[in-house]
Design an enzyme around this catalytic site. Sequence first.
Site, PDB file in Angstrom:
ATOM      1  N   GLY A  17      -5.749 -11.050   3.500  1.00 12.15           N
ATOM      2  CA  GLY A  17      -7.291 -11.823   3.376  1.00 12.15           C
ATOM      3  C   GLY A  17      -7.457 -12.861   4.239  1.00 12.15           C
ATOM      4  O   GLY A  17      -8.409 -13.512   4.071  1.00 12.15           O
ATOM      5  N   ASP A  63       4.255 -10.927   0.993  1.00 18.30           N
ATOM      6  CA  ASP A  63       4.438  -9.774   2.020  1.00 18.30           C
ATOM      7  C   ASP A  63       4.295  -8.540   0.986  1.00 18.30           C
ATOM      8  O   ASP A  63       5.300  -8.437   0.340  1.00 18.30           O
ATOM      9  CB  ASP A  63       5.819 -10.097   2.599  1.00 18.30           C
ATOM     10  N   VAL A  64       3.465  -7.771   1.387  1.00 18.23           N
ATOM     11  CA  VAL A  64       2.989  -6.513   0.594  1.00 18.23           C
ATOM     12  C   VAL A  64       4.329  -5.556   0.566  1.00 18.23           C
ATOM     13  O   VAL A  64       4.730  -4.613  -0.213  1.00 18.23           O
ATOM     14  CB  VAL A  64       1.974  -5.697   0.747  1.00 18.23           C
ATOM     15  N   ASN A  90      -5.918  -4.444   0.910  1.00 18.59           N
ATOM     16  CA  ASN A  90      -6.428  -4.386   2.214  1.00 18.59           C
ATOM     17  C   ASN A  90      -5.423  -4.250   3.383  1.00 18.59           C
ATOM     18  O   ASN A  90      -5.614  -3.876   4.609  1.00 18.59           O
ATOM     19  CB  ASN A  90      -7.485  -5.312   2.326  1.00 18.59           C
ATOM     20  N   TYR A 155      -0.411   6.173  11.065  1.00 18.35           N
ATOM     21  CA  TYR A 155      -1.518   5.467  10.207  1.00 18.35           C
ATOM     22  C   TYR A 155      -2.348   6.334   9.379  1.00 18.35           C
ATOM     23  O   TYR A 155      -2.794   6.190   8.275  1.00 18.35           O
ATOM     24  CB  TYR A 155      -2.206   4.710  11.446  1.00 18.35           C
ATOM     25  N   ALA A 158      -0.696   7.479   6.314  1.00 18.80           N
ATOM     26  CA  ALA A 158      -0.815   6.458   5.099  1.00 18.80           C
ATOM     27  C   ALA A 158      -2.300   6.655   4.634  1.00 18.80           C
ATOM     28  O   ALA A 158      -2.487   6.526   3.548  1.00 18.80           O
ATOM     29  CB  ALA A 158      -0.380   5.165   5.743  1.00 18.80           C
TER      30      ALA A 158
END
Length: 252
Positions: A17, A63-64, A90, A155, A158
């Site tokens: 974000g 950290d995702v 996001n 990418y 994913a």
Amino acid sequence: MSLPFSLTNQLAIVTGGGTGLGLGISKCLIEAGAKVIITGRREEVLNQAAAELGASAIPMVYDVTDTKAAPEFIAKVIAEHGVPDIVVNNAGIHVKKPAIEMTDEDFDSVLRTHLSGAFALTRAVAKPMLERGSGSFVFISSMTGYMGMPLVAGYSTAKTGVIGLVRTLSAEFAPKGVRVNAIAPGWIDTPMLRKAISADAERERKIRGRIQIEGFGAPEDVGWAAVYLCSPAAKYLTGVILPVDGGGHASF
Ligand code: NAD
């Protein structure tokens, strides 16, 4: 009268974000009335974004890709702010290379951020949302989930995976009052887009050539779509992948 697009009294988490789309999405959610926890890896970036967003923004480092830490992070969020109503998955990274040069690490890092990371956070927060019987998830997919673009094997894998995940989760969660949707942005003017087209004039020419509404999108174009998907106005929408792309995917 309660406004159908209002997010007053809603608590949101927006991953990544602090910059680009995540910052734009956070701005719009806040303008619609929500309190927004902005997460990311860099404390100083988050603090700067929170200063820009004002008192309704809460910076929290997360950290995702640290998927094992998701339950602990959500427990902290709940202890400090309550059960979230909205999660926008996001956070993302981009690796642009010919497929034959893409290493296992390149490929895995992209899947880990966009897919495994988003899934772990969603799993952790879905449990209390499902128990409560309300909530809304928005995943950020991409045009690369729909069309073949060279040099982004990880990418595009994913982002296509995100579409499958959203459809499965929407089917699982809908009976318990939790909606799951995605936005598939086209070409939005952010640091990630600039990196992807820098020194690649041919790619930029191709992209610009297929957008029906001239020019790149703004982060807020995606932000307002997120507001809609999370608002009571969209209470009958789930499992939707909404393109916000200036008509790009519908082009000749
Ligand atoms: P960006 O690089 O500005 O933002 C990505 C954000 O994710 C950054 O704040 C970054 O720090 C954060 N992030 C990356 N890895 C993270 C991690 N492990 N944990 C927490 N945060 C992490 O790029 P953007 O264009 O704003 O991208 C945002 C999302 O939109 C991404 O999922 C991207 O794939 C998607 N998207 C962007 C476009 C576009 O044109 N810009 C188009 C389609 C989809």
